[in-house]
Design a protein around this motif. Sequence first.
Motif, mmCIF file in Angstrom:
data_model
loop_
_atom_site.group_PDB
_atom_site.id
_atom_site.type_symbol
_atom_site.label_atom_id
_atom_site.label_comp_id
_atom_site.label_asym_id
_atom_site.label_seq_id
_atom_site.Cartn_x
_atom_site.Cartn_y
_atom_site.Cartn_z
ATOM 1 N N TRP A 193 0.839 -1.199 0.000
ATOM 2 C CA TRP A 193 0.000 0.000 0.000
ATOM 3 C C TRP A 193 0.876 1.252 0.000
ATOM 4 N N VAL A 252 0.704 4.376 -2.695
ATOM 5 C CA VAL A 252 0.564 5.787 -2.308
ATOM 6 C C VAL A 252 1.743 6.599 -2.838
ATOM 7 N N SER A 253 2.923 6.019 -2.841
ATOM 8 C CA SER A 253 4.090 6.700 -3.376
ATOM 9 C C SER A 253 3.910 7.006 -4.868
ATOM 10 N N ALA A 282 0.993 7.361 -6.357
ATOM 11 C CA ALA A 282 -0.036 8.414 -6.399
ATOM 12 C C ALA A 282 0.590 9.781 -6.098
ATOM 13 N N ASP A 283 1.509 9.829 -5.138
ATOM 14 C CA ASP A 283 2.212 11.083 -4.828
ATOM 15 C C ASP A 283 2.998 11.572 -6.040
ATOM 16 N N ILE A 321 -5.135 10.738 2.956
ATOM 17 C CA ILE A 321 -5.883 10.225 1.797
ATOM 18 C C ILE A 321 -7.202 9.542 2.172
ATOM 19 N N ASN A 322 -7.437 9.290 3.452
ATOM 20 C CA ASN A 322 -8.675 8.593 3.827
ATOM 21 C C ASN A 322 -9.928 9.298 3.319
ATOM 22 N N LEU A 368 -5.328 4.955 -8.641
ATOM 23 C CA LEU A 368 -4.348 6.005 -8.348
ATOM 24 C C LEU A 368 -4.698 7.350 -8.987
ATOM 25 N N LEU A 413 -7.695 8.638 -7.122
ATOM 26 C CA LEU A 413 -7.342 9.082 -5.770
ATOM 27 C C LEU A 413 -6.757 10.486 -5.796
#
Length: 133
Positions: free
Chosen positions: A49, A53-54, A56-57, A67-68, A123, A126
């Motif tokens: 995960w 997220v990396s 997506a960043d 991000i929740n 992604l 998000l």
Amino acid sequence: MALQAAPGTGALVYLSLPPDGSSGLNCGGTPCSTGWYDIGGTSLSCPQWAGLVSIADQINGGGLGQINPALYKLSTDPAKYAADFNDVTLGNNTADPTVPGYPATTGWDPITGLGTPNAANLLPDLVSAAHTG
């Protein structure tokens, strides 16, 4: 998120620890030593995960922050939810029949969260959801 959790079907990871087992880590009740280990559970799903997220960043050009809210915003849109997640609806996490577990259900549930991510769709969605209030 529901990611790889079963250590028997997890990922093969090479640990480069002191060869005498003096690292302080335990593997199955015995000191770990240098070698290959099949891991799963949070030891595998958290880094998976974090990697998503990396990415997506990177798509965002910088950190997304919390991000929740964006994840749960996506889950309220039926089309986005269906495209971004595979909703796990079968099974449960009961390991000991004397201790009740939780069932997998439609939508969010305590054992699979929102389901397994479809990273290619999730992604960019998000990133977009994180920018819309």
